[in-house]
Write a protein that holds these residues in place. Structure first.
Motif, short mmCIF file in Angstrom:
data_model
loop_
_atom_site.label_atom_id
_atom_site.label_comp_id
_atom_site.label_asym_id
_atom_site.label_seq_id
_atom_site.Cartn_x
_atom_site.Cartn_y
_atom_site.Cartn_z
N GLY A 21 6.58 47.82 16.29
CA GLY A 21 6.18 46.85 17.54
C GLY A 21 7.30 46.12 17.88
O GLY A 21 7.48 45.49 18.96
N GLY A 148 7.08 38.38 20.40
CA GLY A 148 7.03 39.72 21.17
C GLY A 148 6.73 39.65 22.47
O GLY A 148 7.06 40.43 23.08
N LYS A 158 15.10 48.87 22.86
CA LYS A 158 14.25 48.75 21.62
C LYS A 158 15.06 48.36 20.56
O LYS A 158 14.59 47.44 19.64
CB LYS A 158 13.57 49.94 21.24
CG LYS A 158 14.36 51.27 21.02
CD LYS A 158 13.31 52.31 20.71
CE LYS A 158 14.15 53.68 20.65
NZ LYS A 158 12.99 54.98 20.58
N SER A 224 4.10 48.01 22.29
CA SER A 224 4.21 46.80 21.60
C SER A 224 3.03 45.66 22.05
O SER A 224 2.45 44.97 21.41
CB SER A 224 5.54 45.85 21.86
OG SER A 224 6.61 46.83 21.45
#
Length: 245
Positions: A21, A148, A158, A224
């Motif tokens: 994630g 996040g 990523k 995510s």
């Protein structure tokens, strides 16, 4: 003291998912840990667990580090994690966990449903996200999901996402470890689990990195946000069961 190996297995799963994630394992580790230990012990364990796992992520993903976000998100995160850590002794954690759970559900759904929403990658948004994630990390033990959400809106590649998030997380954990120790959250029980959690942090990060090779970039942001949604729902569900006794 008897070691809970089921808890350690769940910690490994949390680390793998947290690596995939990109927002760290605490968003799963803290809710899981609360089933086995008291809230303040979990705070202490989370800080020392994250130090090892984030060192691993920095080493494995260091080429993708975004220095601008590291400054704009990292500095306010460190300042506010210290404030949140000291406040954790006097604030009712249950009500704050409910607020965190609802926040994660609402905002992750917003970004999943309204895919056209664009959060401008500017200094103001970075600083606000960093301050909120740091404060939440100090107060509740987990702030990675808020960070996040902030970083997902910037649509980073990523490797850059994970490296930057891990470096910020390391700064946060290094700072709050001293605060939690001063608060009395890190004692014999927490230190007993330290070597196990250190190894889990290394292994979980490595396995998460291997799995990431099979996840296309265009799927990464969605995964995510789905994980963040599940974290929010799990937090609310747990508190509901606690309330019912």
């Amino acid at each position: 003291m008897k070691i809970s190996y089921i808890f350690l297995l769940l910690a490994l799963v949390a680390e793998i998912i947290g690596t995939i994630g990109g927002f760290g394992s605490s968003v799963f580790f803290v809710p899981l840990g609360n089933f086995y230990f008291d809230f303040y012990s979990v705070l202490g364990m989370t800080a020392i667990f994250h130090l090892s796992s984030n060192v691993s992520k920095i080493f494995l993903f260091k080429k993708g580090l975004d220095k601008k976000l590291l400054l704009y998100i990292g500095v306010p995160s460190v300042i506010f994690v210290i404030a949140g850590g000291f406040l954790s002794k006097v604030v009712d954690s249950g009500s704050l966990e409910i607020v965190l759970g609802v926040f994660l559900v609402v905002f992750s759904l917003l970004f999943l449903i309204k895919t056209e929403i664009i959060v401008l990658p500017n200094k103001r948004n970075s600083v606000i996200g960093g301050a909120l994630s740091g404060f939440s990390a100090g107060l509740l033990g987990t702030g990675g999901a808020i960070r996040g959400l902030t970083m997902a809106a910037f649509n980073l590649e990523k490797s850059a996402f994970i490296a930057t998030s891990a470096f910020i997380d390391f700064m946060i954990d290094f700072s709050r470890t001293f605060v939690y120790y001063e608060n009395g959250y890190i004692g014999k029980q927490e230190l007993t689990y330290l070597p196990f959690l250190f190894v889990i942090g290394l292994v979980g990060t490595y396995l998460g990195k291997r799995i990431l090779h099979y996840i296309p970039q265009d799927k990464f942001r969605k995964i995510s946000l789905i994980l963040i949604l599940l974290i929010g729902l799990a937090t609310i569900t747990k508190l509901g069961f606690d309330h019912l006794g």
